[in-house]
Design a protein around this motif. Structure first.
Motif, mmCIF file in Angstrom:
data_model
loop_
_atom_site.group_PDB
_atom_site.id
_atom_site.type_symbol
_atom_site.label_atom_id
_atom_site.label_comp_id
_atom_site.label_asym_id
_atom_site.label_seq_id
_atom_site.Cartn_x
_atom_site.Cartn_y
_atom_site.Cartn_z
ATOM 1 N N GLY A 1 78.911 139.517 -11.448
ATOM 2 C CA GLY A 1 77.515 139.800 -11.726
ATOM 3 C C GLY A 1 76.822 140.673 -10.706
ATOM 4 O O GLY A 1 75.687 141.097 -10.928
ATOM 5 N N GLY A 2 77.469 140.962 -9.588
ATOM 6 C CA GLY A 2 76.822 141.718 -8.522
ATOM 7 C C GLY A 2 77.026 143.212 -8.641
ATOM 8 O O GLY A 2 77.518 143.727 -9.653
ATOM 9 N N THR A 3 76.678 143.912 -7.575
ATOM 10 C CA THR A 3 76.767 145.371 -7.563
ATOM 11 C C THR A 3 78.038 145.884 -6.886
ATOM 12 O O THR A 3 78.262 147.090 -6.868
ATOM 13 C CB THR A 3 75.551 145.957 -6.819
ATOM 14 N N ARG A 4 78.849 145.000 -6.318
ATOM 15 C CA ARG A 4 80.071 145.401 -5.610
ATOM 16 C C ARG A 4 81.229 144.519 -6.075
ATOM 17 O O ARG A 4 81.764 143.711 -5.329
ATOM 18 C CB ARG A 4 79.891 145.262 -4.089
ATOM 19 N N THR A 5 81.599 144.663 -7.347
ATOM 20 C CA THR A 5 82.610 143.763 -7.915
ATOM 21 C C THR A 5 83.968 143.921 -7.233
ATOM 22 O O THR A 5 84.671 142.933 -7.013
ATOM 23 C CB THR A 5 82.757 144.011 -9.431
ATOM 24 N N TYR A 6 84.355 145.157 -6.881
ATOM 25 C CA TYR A 6 85.656 145.337 -6.243
ATOM 26 C C TYR A 6 85.712 144.644 -4.889
ATOM 27 O O TYR A 6 86.741 144.081 -4.503
ATOM 28 C CB TYR A 6 85.982 146.826 -6.071
ATOM 29 N N GLN A 7 84.605 144.654 -4.169
ATOM 30 C CA GLN A 7 84.593 144.044 -2.849
ATOM 31 C C GLN A 7 84.684 142.522 -2.914
ATOM 32 O O GLN A 7 84.970 141.879 -1.897
ATOM 33 C CB GLN A 7 83.339 144.478 -2.094
ATOM 34 N N MET A 8 84.441 141.929 -4.091
ATOM 35 C CA MET A 8 84.656 140.492 -4.240
ATOM 36 C C MET A 8 86.148 140.172 -4.256
ATOM 37 O O MET A 8 86.558 139.060 -3.914
ATOM 38 C CB MET A 8 84.000 139.988 -5.531
ATOM 39 N N LEU A 9 86.975 141.152 -4.655
ATOM 40 C CA LEU A 9 88.434 140.983 -4.625
ATOM 41 C C LEU A 9 89.014 141.335 -3.261
ATOM 42 O O LEU A 9 90.021 140.757 -2.840
ATOM 43 C CB LEU A 9 89.089 141.899 -5.669
ATOM 44 N N TRP A 10 88.401 142.285 -2.613
ATOM 45 C CA TRP A 10 88.916 142.866 -1.379
ATOM 46 C C TRP A 10 89.042 141.801 -0.296
ATOM 47 O O TRP A 10 88.077 141.100 0.033
ATOM 48 C CB TRP A 10 87.973 143.988 -0.948
ATOM 49 N N ALA A 11 90.228 141.663 0.268
ATOM 50 C CA ALA A 11 90.535 140.545 1.170
ATOM 51 C C ALA A 11 89.603 140.451 2.386
ATOM 52 O O ALA A 11 89.118 139.360 2.697
ATOM 53 C CB ALA A 11 91.991 140.622 1.615
ATOM 54 N N PRO A 12 89.329 141.543 3.137
ATOM 55 C CA PRO A 12 88.431 141.399 4.292
ATOM 56 C C PRO A 12 87.062 140.836 3.922
ATOM 57 O O PRO A 12 86.493 140.024 4.661
ATOM 58 C CB PRO A 12 88.332 142.824 4.835
ATOM 59 N N ALA A 13 86.507 141.273 2.774
ATOM 60 C CA ALA A 13 85.214 140.736 2.347
ATOM 61 C C ALA A 13 85.349 139.290 1.884
ATOM 62 O O ALA A 13 84.478 138.465 2.156
ATOM 63 C CB ALA A 13 84.643 141.600 1.223
ATOM 64 N N ALA A 14 86.424 138.977 1.183
ATOM 65 C CA ALA A 14 86.618 137.607 0.699
ATOM 66 C C ALA A 14 86.787 136.632 1.855
ATOM 67 O O ALA A 14 86.264 135.513 1.830
ATOM 68 C CB ALA A 14 87.831 137.556 -0.227
ATOM 69 N N ILE A 15 87.518 137.052 2.892
ATOM 70 C CA ILE A 15 87.712 136.191 4.065
ATOM 71 C C ILE A 15 86.391 135.959 4.786
ATOM 72 O O ILE A 15 86.105 134.855 5.248
ATOM 73 C CB ILE A 15 88.760 136.814 5.015
ATOM 74 N N SER A 16 85.567 136.987 4.872
ATOM 75 C CA SER A 16 84.318 136.896 5.638
ATOM 76 C C SER A 16 83.180 136.247 4.859
ATOM 77 O O SER A 16 82.304 135.613 5.464
ATOM 78 C CB SER A 16 83.873 138.290 6.093
ATOM 79 N N HIS A 17 83.187 136.374 3.522
ATOM 80 C CA HIS A 17 81.977 136.000 2.784
ATOM 81 C C HIS A 17 82.195 135.032 1.626
ATOM 82 O O HIS A 17 81.209 134.553 1.061
ATOM 83 C CB HIS A 17 81.283 137.260 2.277
ATOM 84 N N ILE A 18 83.421 134.745 1.234
ATOM 85 C CA ILE A 18 83.678 133.728 0.219
ATOM 86 C C ILE A 18 84.381 132.526 0.839
ATOM 87 O O ILE A 18 83.992 131.372 0.599
ATOM 88 C CB ILE A 18 84.526 134.293 -0.944
ATOM 89 N N LEU A 19 85.390 132.786 1.648
ATOM 90 C CA LEU A 19 86.128 131.701 2.292
ATOM 91 C C LEU A 19 85.223 130.774 3.112
ATOM 92 O O LEU A 19 85.425 129.552 3.090
ATOM 93 C CB LEU A 19 87.237 132.287 3.164
ATOM 94 N N PRO A 20 84.212 131.272 3.853
ATOM 95 C CA PRO A 20 83.349 130.351 4.591
ATOM 96 C C PRO A 20 82.664 129.325 3.700
ATOM 97 O O PRO A 20 82.547 128.147 4.070
ATOM 98 C CB PRO A 20 82.332 131.282 5.255
ATOM 99 N N SER A 21 82.215 129.743 2.514
ATOM 100 C CA SER A 21 81.594 128.793 1.585
ATOM 101 C C SER A 21 82.597 127.743 1.134
ATOM 102 O O SER A 21 82.263 126.553 1.000
ATOM 103 C CB SER A 21 81.029 129.538 0.373
ATOM 104 N N VAL A 22 83.823 128.173 0.887
ATOM 105 C CA VAL A 22 84.872 127.221 0.489
ATOM 106 C C VAL A 22 85.105 126.198 1.597
ATOM 107 O O VAL A 22 85.170 124.980 1.341
ATOM 108 C CB VAL A 22 86.176 127.972 0.152
ATOM 109 N N LEU A 23 85.211 126.664 2.831
ATOM 110 C CA LEU A 23 85.420 125.747 3.957
ATOM 111 C C LEU A 23 84.237 124.786 4.101
ATOM 112 O O LEU A 23 84.419 123.585 4.334
ATOM 113 C CB LEU A 23 85.609 126.541 5.245
#
Length: 500
Positions: free
Chosen positions: A146-168
């Motif tokens: 739903g956002g403006t940077r869909t590819y960056q949601m897949l991109w590992a450096p962004a996922a590690i920095s901005h999705i993984l913290p929420s999971v933890l």
């Protein structure tokens, strides 16, 4: 012989019909949202190196996990947990980044599901899995597409920095809740130690999530003080307060380690911090929320929340809330908790905007991948408010003057949610086209480069393939600022790369 009359009155039959409609709608939404998330996970297998991938891949290969961790601390940015987890992900080349999105989708979805179930349980409610699961899946689909940077949601450096913290953070909270219900002191002591360790890890993993989770945990610590007036008291013991306080302490220690690192000092020297300006910060916040609120598909989270709220009253065999229940907050505290997510979200987004301005300058607010840190709570809040509205509509089934309101609400909410998911299809199609096409081009070029290296070439041509607004070799015309090309050369173990 007279025909047999249906058992139960009109209200009961209306509720049964509404429950059937609710189950059917939830099944459709589960399939639709699950299908979109399946596409996202599958596209992860088509990821190829770009931007930070080039550096992380060769550093992990040549330095090892501990070596890249040390490199981040000494020369990059001080995010030692980020570097360590990145080294683990890249330890087998691009295999880790290619499966990371699927792992995070699964871990985040399961964590949100369990956390929602725990929250409802605290209110003496239990929603059926058939309705709770699509609520989680819809929120995830909106997050990733739903956002403006869909590819960056897949991109590992962004996922590690901005999705993984929420999971933890979610799983640490679930562990704390489970420990709080366990007999004996040992599980709670372990959870308190875990809070400190998790806080430190987050503090050296992601500054945006540090701000968001820190504000949330600090607010929770204040609200769970046992010494509050009885009308506002949410906790009978010191355990919730202590856990929240230790988590904040861990964040503080982690931030101190990060901020005082040589790598962070080097990073600050490249872009000296600007003087704080409340006007500029407010302007950045307005820009961010203007972009977020213009994505009307996010309201699908509220619509699926309505379905969840309806399920709490329409589907039989589920415990109903009672004014005299022992669990749940007192009415004044409940009203406070109802309003509190809004200011916490606004303050969290402003904290993220301030960090972006410090790190990236005046256009820092455009780095939308960092918004994930508060978008997950935002979608959860929309779902919560929708569930309260749906619960209210479900209770109207007991009033003779509005017997069809729950069915109408279920039909309207289901239709809107499906429309919101349909609005994500163009983004999924574009993401598929861009990712698969680049992977095919990249693989062909990679084969050609490796063949030339095998023949003894020390310098090779590389055609840049930009994707997702990420840097590729030759992204800057200023000599010395193109950090991607040297990393690409080291990735291929050649002296240099140059344009075709």
């Amino acid at each position: 012989m007279q025909a047999r009359k249906p058992v139960g009155g009109p209200a009961r039959r209306t509720r049964a019909a509404g429950a059937g409609l609710l189950r059917g709608t939830s099944g459709v939404l589960t399939a639709a949202a699950g299908g979109l998330l399946g596409v996202v996970g599958f596209l992860g297998t088509f990821l190829r190196p770009t931007s930070d991938d080039w550096c992380m891949a060769w550093k992990t290969r040549d330095m090892g996990v501990l070596g890249v961790t040390s490199d981040f601390y000494l020369t990059q940015n001080g995010r030692i947990t980020n570097a360590f987890l990145g080294g683990v992900v890249y330890s087998h080349g691009m295999l880790g980044p290619q499966v990371l999105s699927t792992v995070l989708i699964t871990a985040l979805g399961l964590g949100l599901y369990l956390l929602a179930r725990e929250t409802l349980g605290a209110l003496d409610m239990r929603a059926p899995t058939a309705v709770l699961a699509p609520a989680v899946l819809v929120a995830e689909a909106l997050l990733f597409l739903g956002g403006t940077r869909t590819y960056q949601m897949l991109w590992a450096p962004a996922a590690i920095s901005h999705i993984l913290p929420s999971v933890l953070g979610i799983w640490a909270l679930l562990a704390a809740i489970r420990a709080g219900r366990s007999p004996g002191r040992r599980p709670r002591r372990a959870a308190l130690v875990g809070a400190m360790v998790t806080g430190f890890a987050i503090g050296t993993l992601s500054e945006p999530f540090l701000a968001v989770s820190g504000l949330t945990a600090a607010t929770a610590a204040l609200l769970t003080l046992p010494q509050l007036p009885l009308a506002l008291r949410l906790a009978r013991t010191w355990y919730p307060f202590t856990w929240s306080a230790l988590y904040c302490a861990g964040l503080t220690v982690g931030l101190a380690v990060l901020y005082t690192s040589p790598g962070a000092a080097w990073r600050r020297a490249q872009r000296p911090p600007r003087e704080f300006s409340a006007r500029r910060l407010a302007r950045d916040g307005v820009h961010i929320w203007d972009t977020v609120l213009s994505q009307w598909a996010y309201l699908g989270a509220a619509a699926t929340g309505v379905l969840l709220g309806l399920a709490l009253t329409l589907i039989p065999g589920r415990p109903q809330p009672s004014v005299t229940r022992r669990g749940g907050p007192p009415p004044p505290a409940a009203r406070l908790l109802l309003i509190l997510p809004i200011p916490v979200l606004i303050l969290s987004s402003l904290a993220v905007a301030h960090g972006l301005r410090l790190g990236y300058g005046g256009n820092g607010w455009t780095y939308a991948r960092t918004w994930t840190s508060f978008l997950i709570p935002y979608l959860a809040t929309l779902t919560l408010y929708g569930a309260l509205l749906g619960h209210w509509a479900g209770q109207r089934a007991h009033t003779p003057d509005k017997p069809h309101l729950p069915r109408a609400a279920a039909l309207l909410a289901g239709t809107f949610t499906l429309a919101a998911l349909a609005a994500l299809i163009p983004a999924a199609q574009q993401l598929t086209s861009q990712t698969v096409t680049r992977a095919q081009r990249w693989d062909a070029q990679d084969t050609r480069i490796r063949d030339e290296i095998t023949e003894g070439a020390g310098s090779v041509t590389y055609e840049a393939m930009p994707i997702g607004s990420l840097a590729e070799p030759y992204f800057s015309r200023h000599e010395g600022k193109d950090w991607v090309a040297p990393c690409t050369a080291k990735y291929y173990r050649v002296q240099q790369i140059h344009k075709p």
